[in-house]
Design an enzyme around this catalytic site. Sequence first.
Site, PDB file in Angstrom:
ATOM      1  N   ASN A   9       0.822  -1.094   0.075  1.00 54.29           N
ATOM      2  CA  ASN A   9      -0.146   0.163   0.049  1.00 54.29           C
ATOM      3  C   ASN A   9       1.116   1.209   0.038  1.00 54.29           C
ATOM      4  O   ASN A   9       1.515   1.556   0.935  1.00 54.29           O
ATOM      5  CB  ASN A   9      -0.930   0.147   1.335  1.00 54.29           C
ATOM      6  CG  ASN A   9      -1.873   1.346   1.481  1.00 54.29           C
ATOM      7  OD1 ASN A   9      -1.895   2.091   0.361  1.00 54.29           O
ATOM      8  ND2 ASN A   9      -2.255   1.277   2.600  1.00 54.29           N
ATOM      9  N   TRP A  10       1.077   1.737  -1.245  1.00 57.27           N
ATOM     10  CA  TRP A  10       2.100   2.853  -1.304  1.00 57.27           C
ATOM     11  C   TRP A  10       1.501   4.124  -0.791  1.00 57.27           C
ATOM     12  O   TRP A  10       2.210   5.275  -0.679  1.00 57.27           O
ATOM     13  CB  TRP A  10       2.485   3.155  -2.886  1.00 57.27           C
ATOM     14  CG  TRP A  10       3.169   1.913  -3.461  1.00 57.27           C
ATOM     15  CD1 TRP A  10       3.819   1.020  -2.614  1.00 57.27           C
ATOM     16  CD2 TRP A  10       3.512   1.741  -4.709  1.00 57.27           C
ATOM     17  NE1 TRP A  10       4.297  -0.013  -3.474  1.00 57.27           N
ATOM     18  CE2 TRP A  10       4.253   0.471  -4.853  1.00 57.27           C
ATOM     19  CE3 TRP A  10       3.304   2.503  -5.939  1.00 57.27           C
ATOM     20  CZ2 TRP A  10       4.836   0.099  -6.118  1.00 57.27           C
ATOM     21  CZ3 TRP A  10       3.845   1.992  -7.172  1.00 57.27           C
ATOM     22  CH2 TRP A  10       4.516   0.843  -7.348  1.00 57.27           C
ATOM     23  N   LYS A  11       0.272   4.237  -0.339  1.00 52.65           N
ATOM     24  CA  LYS A  11      -0.352   5.486   0.133  1.00 52.65           C
ATOM     25  C   LYS A  11      -0.175   6.807  -0.889  1.00 52.65           C
ATOM     26  O   LYS A  11       0.043   6.519  -1.961  1.00 52.65           O
ATOM     27  CB  LYS A  11       0.053   5.609   1.510  1.00 52.65           C
ATOM     28  CG  LYS A  11      -0.081   4.514   2.372  1.00 52.65           C
ATOM     29  CD  LYS A  11       0.082   4.662   3.932  1.00 52.65           C
ATOM     30  CE  LYS A  11      -0.225   3.284   4.714  1.00 52.65           C
ATOM     31  NZ  LYS A  11      -0.265   3.355   6.381  1.00 52.65           N
ATOM     32  N   HIS A  95      -9.471   1.315   4.651  1.00 54.44           N
ATOM     33  CA  HIS A  95      -8.331   1.568   5.151  1.00 54.44           C
ATOM     34  C   HIS A  95      -8.282   2.562   6.323  1.00 54.44           C
ATOM     35  O   HIS A  95      -9.302   3.453   6.542  1.00 54.44           O
ATOM     36  CB  HIS A  95      -7.196   2.016   4.311  1.00 54.44           C
ATOM     37  CG  HIS A  95      -5.984   1.986   5.106  1.00 54.44           C
ATOM     38  ND1 HIS A  95      -5.594   3.135   5.833  1.00 54.44           N
ATOM     39  CD2 HIS A  95      -4.761   1.106   4.915  1.00 54.44           C
ATOM     40  CE1 HIS A  95      -4.334   2.685   6.198  1.00 54.44           C
ATOM     41  NE2 HIS A  95      -3.830   1.580   5.716  1.00 54.44           N
ATOM     42  N   GLU A  97      -6.910   4.825   7.658  1.00 52.13           N
ATOM     43  CA  GLU A  97      -6.924   6.186   7.382  1.00 52.13           C
ATOM     44  C   GLU A  97      -7.937   6.889   6.621  1.00 52.13           C
ATOM     45  O   GLU A  97      -8.204   8.069   6.690  1.00 52.13           O
ATOM     46  CB  GLU A  97      -5.661   6.610   6.408  1.00 52.13           C
ATOM     47  CG  GLU A  97      -4.312   6.494   7.180  1.00 52.13           C
ATOM     48  CD  GLU A  97      -2.957   5.776   6.618  1.00 52.13           C
ATOM     49  OE1 GLU A  97      -2.827   5.821   5.230  1.00 52.13           O
ATOM     50  OE2 GLU A  97      -2.208   5.210   7.317  1.00 52.13           O
ATOM     51  N   GLU A 167      -5.736  -4.678  10.498  1.00 50.59           N
ATOM     52  CA  GLU A 167      -4.454  -3.628  10.587  1.00 50.59           C
ATOM     53  C   GLU A 167      -5.099  -2.728  12.118  1.00 50.59           C
ATOM     54  O   GLU A 167      -5.782  -1.895  11.842  1.00 50.59           O
ATOM     55  CB  GLU A 167      -4.522  -2.772   9.476  1.00 50.59           C
ATOM     56  CG  GLU A 167      -4.446  -3.283   8.322  1.00 50.59           C
ATOM     57  CD  GLU A 167      -3.707  -2.244   7.288  1.00 50.59           C
ATOM     58  OE1 GLU A 167      -2.432  -2.514   6.810  1.00 50.59           O
ATOM     59  OE2 GLU A 167      -4.085  -1.371   6.962  1.00 50.59           O
ATOM     60  N   GLY A 173       2.255   2.363  10.661  1.00 44.99           N
ATOM     61  CA  GLY A 173       3.261   3.728  10.455  1.00 44.99           C
ATOM     62  C   GLY A 173       3.746   4.143  11.658  1.00 44.99           C
ATOM     63  O   GLY A 173       4.489   5.111  11.885  1.00 44.99           O
ATOM     64  N   SER A 212       3.087  -1.801  10.412  1.00 40.66           N
ATOM     65  CA  SER A 212       4.626  -1.917  10.704  1.00 40.66           C
ATOM     66  C   SER A 212       5.358  -3.162  10.479  1.00 40.66           C
ATOM     67  O   SER A 212       6.238  -3.697  10.954  1.00 40.66           O
ATOM     68  CB  SER A 212       5.013  -1.496  12.032  1.00 40.66           C
ATOM     69  OG  SER A 212       4.671  -0.071  12.249  1.00 40.66           O
ATOM     70  N   GLY A 233       2.832  -1.062   4.131  1.00 42.53           N
ATOM     71  CA  GLY A 233       3.009   0.571   4.050  1.00 42.53           C
ATOM     72  C   GLY A 233       4.454   0.892   3.883  1.00 42.53           C
ATOM     73  O   GLY A 233       4.821   0.602   2.556  1.00 42.53           O
TER      74      GLY A 233
HETATM   75  P1  PGA Z   1       2.763   0.573   7.394  1.00 43.79           P
HETATM   76  O1  PGA Z   1       1.217   0.630   7.079  1.00 43.79           O
HETATM   77  O2  PGA Z   1       3.070  -0.794   6.961  1.00 43.79           O
HETATM   78  O3  PGA Z   1       3.459   1.577   7.273  1.00 43.79           O
HETATM   79  O4  PGA Z   1       2.510   0.446   9.154  1.00 43.79           O
HETATM   80  C1  PGA Z   1       0.429  -0.513   6.650  1.00 43.79           C
HETATM   81  C2  PGA Z   1      -0.954   0.124   6.286  1.00 43.79           C
HETATM   82  O5  PGA Z   1      -1.480   1.073   6.477  1.00 43.79           O
HETATM   83  O6  PGA Z   1      -1.592  -0.775   5.493  1.00 43.79           O
END
Ligand code: PGA
Length: 250
Positions: A9-11, A95, A97, A167, A173, A212, A233
């Site tokens: 997931n490159w966001k 997600h 976010e 998640e 993150g 993470s 991520g």
């Molecule tokens: P992260 O993000 O690996 O940077 O914690 C994972 C995600 O939000 O899908």
Amino acid sequence: MRQKLVAGNWKMNGSRASIKALLDGIKQGIATVESAEVAVCPPYVYLADVEAQLQGTPVVWGAQNLSTEASGAFTGEIASSMLQDFHCKYVIVGHSERRSLYGEDDAMVASKFAVARAAGLKPILCVGESLDEREGGVTEAVVARQLDAVIALEGVAALADGVIAYEPVWAIGTGKTASPEQAQEVHQFIRQRIAEQDAAVAEKVQILYGGSMNAANAAELLTQADIDGGLIGGASLKSEDFLTICRAAG
Ligand code: PGA
């Protein structure tokens, strides 16, 4: 045996140049990944580049979100048919976010799941509790509520057409990964909850861990009985780290 899936997931990261370099790195190393499926989810505007660069490789791609609407006056939105146009296999829905920053509630996430499924895309349904919720002892209740919203709208069998990603919000993150035991406990809970309604669907559905996950901790997470891959991520933005996670998945 469920196939493992590792999805990046490159966001909201990258540029045309950085994405080309990242994909070159992934393509160079993909033959070292034995059996896991590998997917990347770029920002929408790079989907055409990603499609062109990944065509003919084993790596598949998807989007990070989609609209619940089919077309029309919805400025800034992207429809499922547009994702089909770029041959996306997956689309992330719900997600954390999106839920916390853009106000997506369980009902909206469920309808995104439904719209994706109707278009033949595989939704990656994200669920997970916040730190307050974990500390308040309501992790299972929260995850169950998020899951049940989809089941209520689409029926339990629909889950087999998608993927679930657990998640924990406190792990995203932050560098704080759930321990393999903490993650396995929730994955097992999710599978059991589905099994109460349909054992075959529970057995089939892939449940990814996200939060993470990195090159150093992937192996111990991915060997848990109910962890079928990862939604990655930060560590998906470096080809070597991402490939190490993919190899750990098998
Ligand atoms: P992260 O993000 O690996 O940077 O914690 C994972 C995600 O939000 O899908």
